[in-house]
Structures are given as C-alpha cells and as structure tokens.
Scaffold this motif. Structure first.
Motif, PDB file in Angstrom:
ATOM      1  N   GLY A 134       0.812  -1.211   0.000  1.00 35.17           N
ATOM      2  CA  GLY A 134       0.000   0.000   0.000  1.00 35.17           C
ATOM      3  C   GLY A 134       0.846   1.261   0.000  1.00 35.17           C
ATOM      4  O   GLY A 134       0.527   2.238  -0.693  1.00 35.17           O
ATOM      5  N   ALA A 137       2.331   1.853  -3.355  1.00 36.43           N
ATOM      6  CA  ALA A 137       1.313   2.433  -4.230  1.00 36.43           C
ATOM      7  C   ALA A 137       1.139   3.920  -3.950  1.00 36.43           C
ATOM      8  O   ALA A 137       0.907   4.714  -4.873  1.00 36.43           O
ATOM      9  CB  ALA A 137      -0.012   1.693  -4.048  1.00 36.43           C
ATOM     10  N   GLY A 140       3.848   5.657  -5.748  1.00 36.11           N
ATOM     11  CA  GLY A 140       3.497   5.737  -7.160  1.00 36.11           C
ATOM     12  C   GLY A 140       2.424   6.780  -7.419  1.00 36.11           C
ATOM     13  O   GLY A 140       2.470   7.492  -8.431  1.00 36.11           O
ATOM     14  N   GLN A 141       1.477   6.898  -6.503  1.00 30.78           N
ATOM     15  CA  GLN A 141       0.403   7.886  -6.666  1.00 30.78           C
ATOM     16  C   GLN A 141       0.946   9.304  -6.622  1.00 30.78           C
ATOM     17  O   GLN A 141       0.445  10.191  -7.312  1.00 30.78           O
ATOM     18  CB  GLN A 141      -0.643   7.688  -5.579  1.00 30.78           C
ATOM     19  CG  GLN A 141      -1.899   8.524  -5.787  1.00 30.78           C
ATOM     20  CD  GLN A 141      -2.986   8.178  -4.782  1.00 30.78           C
ATOM     21  OE1 GLN A 141      -2.938   7.135  -4.138  1.00 30.78           O
ATOM     22  NE2 GLN A 141      -3.966   9.048  -4.640  1.00 30.78           N
ATOM     23  N   THR A 153      -3.426   3.883  -9.190  1.00 30.94           N
ATOM     24  CA  THR A 153      -2.619   3.835  -7.960  1.00 30.94           C
ATOM     25  C   THR A 153      -3.490   3.985  -6.716  1.00 30.94           C
ATOM     26  O   THR A 153      -3.254   3.311  -5.699  1.00 30.94           O
ATOM     27  CB  THR A 153      -1.539   4.923  -7.973  1.00 30.94           C
ATOM     28  OG1 THR A 153      -2.140   6.206  -8.251  1.00 30.94           O
ATOM     29  CG2 THR A 153      -0.486   4.636  -9.037  1.00 30.94           C
ATOM     30  N   TRP A 154      -4.500   4.845  -6.786  1.00 31.39           N
ATOM     31  CA  TRP A 154      -5.418   5.003  -5.647  1.00 31.39           C
ATOM     32  C   TRP A 154      -6.189   3.701  -5.411  1.00 31.39           C
ATOM     33  O   TRP A 154      -6.435   3.309  -4.271  1.00 31.39           O
ATOM     34  CB  TRP A 154      -6.355   6.165  -5.907  1.00 31.39           C
ATOM     35  CG  TRP A 154      -7.298   6.538  -4.788  1.00 31.39           C
ATOM     36  CD1 TRP A 154      -8.642   6.740  -4.898  1.00 31.39           C
ATOM     37  CD2 TRP A 154      -6.987   6.801  -3.416  1.00 31.39           C
ATOM     38  NE1 TRP A 154      -9.183   7.103  -3.685  1.00 31.39           N
ATOM     39  CE2 TRP A 154      -8.183   7.150  -2.752  1.00 31.39           C
ATOM     40  CE3 TRP A 154      -5.803   6.781  -2.670  1.00 31.39           C
ATOM     41  CZ2 TRP A 154      -8.257   7.464  -1.397  1.00 31.39           C
ATOM     42  CZ3 TRP A 154      -5.861   7.082  -1.306  1.00 31.39           C
ATOM     43  CH2 TRP A 154      -7.069   7.423  -0.690  1.00 31.39           C
ATOM     44  N   MET A 156      -5.014   0.681  -5.987  1.00 33.93           N
ATOM     45  CA  MET A 156      -4.080  -0.228  -5.318  1.00 33.93           C
ATOM     46  C   MET A 156      -3.911   0.139  -3.845  1.00 33.93           C
ATOM     47  O   MET A 156      -3.824  -0.736  -2.975  1.00 33.93           O
ATOM     48  CB  MET A 156      -2.719  -0.189  -6.028  1.00 33.93           C
ATOM     49  CG  MET A 156      -2.714  -0.821  -7.417  1.00 33.93           C
ATOM     50  SD  MET A 156      -3.129  -2.595  -7.402  1.00 33.93           S
ATOM     51  CE  MET A 156      -4.864  -2.539  -7.880  1.00 33.93           C
ATOM     52  N   VAL A 157      -3.866   1.433  -3.564  1.00 28.33           N
ATOM     53  CA  VAL A 157      -3.779   1.875  -2.170  1.00 28.33           C
ATOM     54  C   VAL A 157      -5.001   1.359  -1.398  1.00 28.33           C
ATOM     55  O   VAL A 157      -4.878   0.796  -0.301  1.00 28.33           O
ATOM     56  CB  VAL A 157      -3.699   3.416  -2.077  1.00 28.33           C
ATOM     57  CG1 VAL A 157      -3.858   3.868  -0.626  1.00 28.33           C
ATOM     58  CG2 VAL A 157      -2.375   3.920  -2.647  1.00 28.33           C
TER      59      VAL A 157
END
Length: 463
Positions: A134, A137, A140-141, A153-154, A156-157
């Motif tokens: 998390g 991610a 990455g976001q 990305t959100w 995946m978070v």
C-alpha cells in the motif's frame, strides 16, 4: 468510538444466541476458527494485552491518515494540478476504482488472514505485506501525471490498505477479552478524529488568528501539499505496521492444522444472508447510510470551500485545516460524553436516531448561511452528532455480528459499511454536483443520513 454494554447485552450473552454458535466473535466460551484456531473472544490466552492499548489505535490513526490526508487534501489538489481546474468529473473517475477495490480488500484479506499459518501468526504477515504494498502504491500515486494513473494507484492503495485494516482490527476478537471491548472500541474510534487533526495540522495548517496568534499553525508553508505529503503518510503507515507487529506480536500458529481449501466455500464466506441474519443486514445498511451521508460532504470540503463558499485558493489550506479540526474536536467531545451515558442507559437505537436527525438538521446550516462562518458552525454541530454515532457504532455492529469462526472475514464485511462510504463518497458527490451543483450536496446528504439512521429501527436484537 464505541462503548461497553450491559453484561446481559454483550455478545455471547443469553439474548444473542447467534453469537454463541460456532464459538465465533462474541461467544463466551472457546471457539475454533478454520483448522481449529481459536477465534472467539475469550480465547485470548498467551497474548499480552498491554501493548495493544498503544499499537491498535496507532494502526488505526495511521490508516485514517490515508483516508483523510490523501482523500480530503492530496487527491483534490492533484486532480486540480493534472486537469488545471477543480474538475469533479476527474475526481470521480479517480475515486471509482478505489471504491470497488476497497470493497473487495477488506473481507478478502480478512479471510486470507483467518486461514494463514506461520511462525509469526495469522495476522502479522498480512499487516506487513498490505502496509508495504500500500505504501509503495502511495509513492506511485505521488508521481501520477494523469487521471488514469491516479485512479489506478489510488485503487491499489485502497485494496491493500483495506487488507491492512482487516488484519489489524481482527486483533480485537483475537486477543481482547469481551470485558475490554468497550475500552478498545473507544480507542479504535479515535482513529478518525485524531488522524483528521494530525493531517490537517501537517498538510493544511490552521490560521493562527483563530486562536489569537499570528501566522499559520502547522502547514509548513505548504511543504506537504503535494508529493512530500504522500511520502510522509507512507512512512507513518509503514512505521505503524512495524510497531504493531513487533510491539504486540501475534502467536505462532504454523503447527495448527489447516482446513482443506475449497473455492466454493471460500467464495461463499463473503456472503451474509439477510434472511438468516436480518439484524446484521439492517445494522449494516443503517451504518452504510449514516456514513455515506457524512462522507459525501466531508470528502468534498475542499471543493465546497473553494467553489461554494468562494475562499481564495491561497487561503484554502489553513481554512480547510481549521474546518476539519473543529469537526474532529466536536466528534471527540461528543463521543466522550455519550459513551458513558450509553453505558448507564443500556440503549443504542435512540442515539442512532438522534444522530440521523441531528446530522440532517446540521446540513441546513451551510444552505442557509453559505459563508465560511456558516461552514464552521456546521462543522461543530455535525461533529457533535457524528461523535454521538461513533459512540455507539461498533457496539451496535458487534451485537449483530454473524458468528462464522472467521473474525477477520466477519470484521472485513463490517468494515465495508465504514470504509466503503469513505472511498465511494467522492464518486457519489461528483454525480450530485454534476446533476445539481454544490447546493444539492447538503439536502441529499441529509436525506441519506436520516434514512440510514431510521433503518436501525429494523434491528430487533438491540434496544
């Protein structure tokens, strides 16, 4: 927050026979989860309870740093940077994927942790794994340069941090005796208001003039209103996960027999029949409605202040920080008062109804007074009634929890009614704004909140 219940109304008491079946959450005796693992409260031997007083609320505060810090501050700002405007359609697009994956993540990782066998126990591996992925991610976001990448990305978070939520909160039925449920429910309930205060002070800051001071309290000159905000929150979350695992370790269970995996049985575990568990269904629906009514306004606070109240962009960080902080303080104050009151009265449903009516009434304030001062009054009044709800929320859900011997999965399903509305709220609010403008958010939120509160009348096992 939640509160302790009278002895005769606690899970596992004679008035709740379903909670006694299968030795599941709320059972008074020994229960067995998959493969014979102890899963019911009362099967808590071998755990040190003391560290959980620190680590469990810390884990929840860190989690809500994401929902509040990223959801309310950083994503709206990032959407504006990517699109060049306060684009509600883009915010909706970025949030929809997260809403779907959040709904999956909680029960999925909860059930996976129920079935895990390792030298570190069944929860710890998933707490660390989900926190680690998390946080990656989140990094990455921070670099997302398009709405599509922001949405991915959100998502995946949301998927992995809901897994973190499921695995960490399952420590309560795993380790906490029933007699301590009220205390730990209250500690867990501090996550929302404390995370709101911390995130608001760090990311937005608060106008010093509100407290007779000059300048801005916190805010750090906007240093964390962007990429660095994501990095800071990622560090806080992963550090809390490591502290949780090291300071309050799980028990090894690698030698516990494992049930044979059957896909059909695994998938069916995510369904709770409304016919077999009507009280759970109505309590879940009530919780979902109240939470949606609260969050569709809360997550759009920044856009409401900019577009509806017309606060200049350079002042928005401190203004929003102050709005969220006074709401959080009102929430904490109400919870501290209502919690002991409910203990003495032994009634839950009247307070849920009071919350619904009060929340609906508070939403009239910004409609009648669309000013910064009007929004501040709204935040205080709304916080008081939301705090009233938080004082009884977990107590209500615990009393109607279906007992399957898989507390991680059961709590994961329960958590959908709390986490789902927070993640879906930007999508819902975006639809409302597109259809009727910002003026439409308040009456629709009032109707939803009021409807959710009145659904609690359908719950028969709780007074």
């Amino acid at each position: 927050m939640s509160t302790t219940l009278p002895e005769h109304e606690r899970p596992g008491a004679g008035g709740n026979p379903r909670a006694q079946q299968a030795g599941g959450p709320g059972a008074g005796g020994s229960g067995a989860g998959p493969g014979g693992t102890a899963s019911g409260p009362g099967d808590t031997a071998g755990y040190r309870l003391g560290p959980l007083y620190l680590t469990l609320p810390l884990a929840n505060i860190a989690l809500y740093m994401i929902w509040i810090g990223v959801g309310s501050f950083l994503i709206p700002l990032q959407v504006a940077q990517i699109t060049g405007e306060n684009d509600t359609d883009a915010l909706t697009t970025a949030s929809t994927t997260g809403a779907i994956l959040a709904t999956i993540g909680n029960p999925l990782f909860g059930l996976l942790s129920d079935r895990t066998r390792s030298r570190w126990g069944r929860r710890a591996p998933w707490v660390l794994l989900c926190a680690g992925v998390g946080c990656l991610a989140l990094v990455g976001q921070a670099k997302a340069s398009s709405i599509a990448m922001l949405g991915f990305t959100w998502g995946m978070v949301q998927l992995f941090m809901n897994g973190y939520m499921a695995a960490s909160t399952a420590a309560m039925p795993d380790r906490v005796p029933v007699r301590k449920y009220g205390t730990f429910s209250a500690l867990i309930g501090l996550g929302i208001p404390l995370a709101t205060i911390i995130a608001s002070l760090i990311i937005g800051g608060v106008p010093g003039e509100k407290f007779g001071l000059s300048g801005t309290i916190g805010g750090f000159d906007g240093k964390f209103m962007g990429e660095k905000g994501y990095y800071l929150i990622a560090v806080i979350v992963f550090a809390s996960a490591v502290i949780f695992v090291l300071v309050s370790p799980d028990k090894p269970n690698k030698d516990v027999p494992r049930e044979k995996f059957e896909l059909k049985e695994f998938l069916s575990g995510f369904w709770v029949s409304p016919k077999e568990h009507p009280d759970f269904f109505w309590a879940f629906a009530s919780r979902f409605g109240v939470m949606v009514g609260y969050w569709i306004v809360s997550v759009y606070t920044m856009f409401i202040l900019i577009e509806y109240i017309e606060i200049p962009g350079e002042e928005i960080g401190p203004a929003m920080g102050y709005q969220l902080i006074i709401n959080a303080l009102a929430t904490v104050a109400a919870s501290m008062v209502i919690g002991p009151l409910v203990d003495r009265i032994g009634r839950i449903k009247p307070f849920v109804l009071i919350c619904g009516v009060g929340s609906a009434a508070s939403l009239a304030i910004p409609m009648l007074s669309p000013t910064e001062g009007g929004m501040e009054v709204f935040q205080i009044v709304n916080g008081i009634f939301f705090g009233t709800y938080m004082a009884v929320d977990l107590a209500l859900m615990t009393k109607v929890l279906p007992s399957s011997g898989e507390p991680g999965k059961d709590l994961g399903i329960v958590n959908i009614a709390a986490a789902g509305p927070q993640i879906a709220a930007p999508t819902i609010a975006g639809w409302i704004v597109d259809a009727g403008g910002y003026e439409a958010i308040f009456p629709i939120a009032a109707v939803v909140s009021l409807g959710g509160a009145f659904l609690v009348l359908k719950v028969r096992a709780v007074r």
